[in-house]
Write a protein that holds these residues in place. Sequence first.
Motif, PDB file in Angstrom:
ATOM      1  N   SER A 179      75.276  40.126  -1.479  1.00 45.83           N
ATOM      2  CA  SER A 179      75.079  40.405  -0.051  1.00 45.83           C
ATOM      3  C   SER A 179      76.087  39.645   0.798  1.00 45.83           C
ATOM      4  O   SER A 179      76.603  40.163   1.798  1.00 45.83           O
ATOM      5  CB  SER A 179      73.654  40.037   0.370  1.00 45.83           C
ATOM      6  OG  SER A 179      73.395  38.657   0.146  1.00 45.83           O
ATOM      7  N   GLU A 183      79.053  41.014   3.506  1.00 43.91           N
ATOM      8  CA  GLU A 183      79.123  40.500   4.873  1.00 43.91           C
ATOM      9  C   GLU A 183      80.508  39.947   5.181  1.00 43.91           C
ATOM     10  O   GLU A 183      81.063  40.196   6.258  1.00 43.91           O
ATOM     11  CB  GLU A 183      78.065  39.422   5.076  1.00 43.91           C
ATOM     12  CG  GLU A 183      76.635  39.957   5.089  1.00 43.91           C
ATOM     13  CD  GLU A 183      75.601  38.855   5.103  1.00 43.91           C
ATOM     14  OE1 GLU A 183      76.002  37.664   5.106  1.00 43.91           O
ATOM     15  OE2 GLU A 183      74.390  39.162   5.098  1.00 43.91           O
ATOM     16  N   GLN A 186      83.060  42.823   5.459  1.00 41.98           N
ATOM     17  CA  GLN A 186      82.845  43.584   6.680  1.00 41.98           C
ATOM     18  C   GLN A 186      83.374  42.813   7.875  1.00 41.98           C
ATOM     19  O   GLN A 186      83.987  43.384   8.792  1.00 41.98           O
ATOM     20  CB  GLN A 186      81.356  43.890   6.876  1.00 41.98           C
ATOM     21  CG  GLN A 186      81.073  44.765   8.091  1.00 41.98           C
ATOM     22  CD  GLN A 186      81.817  46.088   8.043  1.00 41.98           C
ATOM     23  OE1 GLN A 186      81.639  46.869   7.108  1.00 41.98           O
ATOM     24  NE2 GLN A 186      82.661  46.347   9.046  1.00 41.98           N
TER      25      GLN A 186
END
Length: 256
Positions: A179, A183, A186
């Motif tokens: 995860s 992040e 992005q």
Amino acid sequence: MTEILRVENLRKSYSGFLAVGGVSFSVAKGELKALIGPNGAGKSTCFNMLMGQLKPTAGKVFLDGEDITGRKPRDIWRKGVGRTFQITGTYQSMTVVENVQMALMSHHRRIFSLGPRAWKIYRDEAMSLLETVAMKNQADRPCSILAYGDLKRLELAIALCHKPRLLLMDEPTAGMAPSARIELMQLTADIVRDQGVSVLFTEHDMDVVFAHSHHIMVLNRGELIADGNAAQVRNDPRVQEVYLGGGTLFKENSHA
């Protein structure tokens, strides 16, 4: 698109061993481009030549049309090339914001200002950079207690301190939870879009590569065997052979 980096026939050999052989490519302004390949393909060697840590055996590197081949890393950094590394190198005894302030003082040539009042210098600018990487709320925490993913975000803020035109990121998500990887990349994609920074990065996580890259290059044994968009690279027979012995490289319903 405007070309920010151009590499022409870049080569590096060691006593007859060819680590990088005649690689040529370009990175456009505002492009997020991945450089992938199996271990030993020559990715880190290529990065080290771009940044001046290694002198090429042959070939040229141009930044915005200027020949920077073989220049010292600090000179290349001054010309607008930043870099992040696989292993973070922050000052563990300092707070998050102090690490960014130190980088800003170096950029502004004010390291001589270190002293009792140094904590005030460039704090507002440092806080703005921390906001960019979603770390402002951790500004006054010591780096020694940060999660690894947060250290990676801090390293990105530090790399942005001198407003680079080109950012080289060497396996930016290595060691991070899935995860946190998504992040961070992005966030990097947002910076590319909003600030027009060009990013060239190496990565082993193919989900990250295919989710965020505008274009993908593939190195194998020092040779550039593919350079294209996600679909072109996914369907390239030589790339499939390198990764899976001729099987299908990635599913069509991947993030690309």
